[in-house]
Enzyme design. Structure first.
Site, PDB file in Angstrom:
ATOM      1  N   CYS A 133       0.837  -1.200   0.000  1.00 47.44           N
ATOM      2  CA  CYS A 133       0.000   0.000   0.000  1.00 47.44           C
ATOM      3  C   CYS A 133       0.874   1.253   0.000  1.00 47.44           C
ATOM      4  O   CYS A 133       1.390   1.657   1.052  1.00 47.44           O
ATOM      5  CB  CYS A 133      -0.909  -0.027   1.219  1.00 47.44           C
ATOM      6  SG  CYS A 133      -1.917   1.448   1.369  1.00 47.44           S
ATOM      7  N   CYS A 136      -0.372   4.154   2.144  1.00 48.15           N
ATOM      8  CA  CYS A 136      -0.219   3.950   3.596  1.00 48.15           C
ATOM      9  C   CYS A 136       1.239   4.167   4.012  1.00 48.15           C
ATOM     10  O   CYS A 136       1.505   4.757   5.055  1.00 48.15           O
ATOM     11  CB  CYS A 136      -0.586   2.529   4.013  1.00 48.15           C
ATOM     12  SG  CYS A 136      -2.066   1.872   3.282  1.00 48.15           S
ATOM     13  N   ASP A 137       2.180   3.656   3.217  1.00 48.27           N
ATOM     14  CA  ASP A 137       3.570   3.566   3.679  1.00 48.27           C
ATOM     15  C   ASP A 137       4.551   4.467   2.925  1.00 48.27           C
ATOM     16  O   ASP A 137       5.719   4.562   3.312  1.00 48.27           O
ATOM     17  CB  ASP A 137       4.058   2.110   3.551  1.00 48.27           C
ATOM     18  CG  ASP A 137       3.201   1.169   4.384  1.00 48.27           C
ATOM     19  OD1 ASP A 137       2.714   1.605   5.442  1.00 48.27           O
ATOM     20  OD2 ASP A 137       3.013   0.014   3.973  1.00 48.27           O
TER      21      ASP A 137
END
Ligand code: NAP
Length: 302
Positions: A133, A136-137
């Protein structure tokens, strides 16, 4: 005897939430269950620019808008994990972490999950440089070098997203042609700090306590190369969350639930909507459309 619902919706992504909105308006006696967070996979998409009428919106914000719309109509998304479904007969049983529900119809909107590549180092470094992701990261890789594996919409979107914060992004694709839509391909190829390596697969992810690089090999020439990167983003597609029903409903060879044009599965009164069902275009708009169609069909079934 416990009460019998008209409808139980399993999963609260865009398809399930839309179903809950339509079920409210149809005045069905229903419940919507979600085992983790409402919103579905779209919450990880940094930009949705193909949902008519809503411009410049992140997947997270769009899914919040969906959820707020449903709650404003009185929908309560229950946090419950479905453990078992018994789908035969006129009254279906839904066994959850909290007990048993009975319903005349079921809408399955359980979505899909990221596929793994199965290469050495992938499991060892998940969360330590390997991610599924980018939104997300990605922020962890500011000023660093990263690699994205895949050639679909998600891989190309991820590479473009990461290019905004990373020093350099390398997209490694196993063929010499991308699967992603043209508009994304154009953006990708015009981004100066993205390099695309064609006809190439990932062989290994290596490092000590976190990722230090990857070994890749060219499928045409057999040439092996090492890329020194701190982040590996794997975007090689999704697999259906159909485990719960795999022995009861007809699925295709990839595990996607087969339905008719009303989203009805091989069992009457059981519908599958959104990414878990086999269909040609998996996007928020088609997920939402499925949710609407399935509620309309379930009303007629009831
Ligand atoms: P996808 O379209 O299935 O693409 C998966 C990519 O990974 C393909 O390029 C595939 O290569 C590659 N791949 C698969 N297995 C691999 C392996 N073992 N090793 C190396 N590469 C591998 O999946 P996705 O990109 O996750 O998208 C999922 C769905 O969501 C699609 O229907 C997509 O259109 C939709 N989506 C839409 C949008 C949008 O409209 N903006 C955004 C995101 C997602 P090949 O090409 O060689 O098969």
């Amino acid at each position: 005897m416990s009460e019998i619902y008209d409808l139980v919706i399993v999963g609260a992504g865009p398809a399930g939430i839309t179903a809950s909105i339509y079920a409210t308006r149809a005045m069905l006696k229903f419940v919507i269950l979600e085992k983790s967070f409402a919103g579905g996979q779209i919450i990880n998409t940094y930009e949705v620019d193909n949902y008519p009428g809503i411009q410049n919106v992140s997947g997270f914000d769009l899914s919040n808008m969906f959820t707020e719309h449903a709650t404003s109509l009185g929908v309560e998304i229950k946090s419950e994990d479905v453990i078992e479904l018994i789908l035969d007969g006129p009254i279906k049983k839904v066994i959850t972490s909290n007990g048993e529900l009975q319903s005349k119809t079921i809408i399955l909107s359980t979505g899909a999950q990221w596929k793994k590549l199965g290469v050495p180092g992938e499991d060892q470094f998940t969360g330590l440089g390997v991610s599924y992701c980018a939104t997300c990261d990605g922020a962890f890789y500011k000023g660093k070098q990263t690699v994205v594996i895949g050639g679909g919409d998600v891989a190309v979107e991820d590479a473009i997203y990461l290019s905004r914060m990373c020093e350099k992004v390398t997209l490694v694709h196993r063929r010499n042609e991308l699967r992603a839509v043209k508009v994304l391909q154009d953006k990708l190829l015009k981004t100066p700090n993205i390099e695309v390596i064609w006809d190439t697969e990932l062989e290994e992810i290596f490092g000590d306590t976190s990722v230090e690089g990857v070994k890749i090999y060219n499928k045409k020439t057999g040439e092996k190369t090492t890329l020194n990167v701190s982040g590996v983003f794997i975007a090689v597609g999704t697999s259906a969350n159909s485990e719960l029903v795999k022995d009861q409903l007809k699925l295709d060879s990839g595990g996607w639930i087969l339905t008719d044009e009303d989203c009805e599965t091989s069992i009457k009164g059981v519908f599958a909507v959104g990414d878990v069902r086999k269909k040609s275009l998996k996007q928020v708009i088609t997920a939402a459309a499925d949710g609407a169609i399935a509620v309309f069909a379930s009303e007629r079934y009831i």
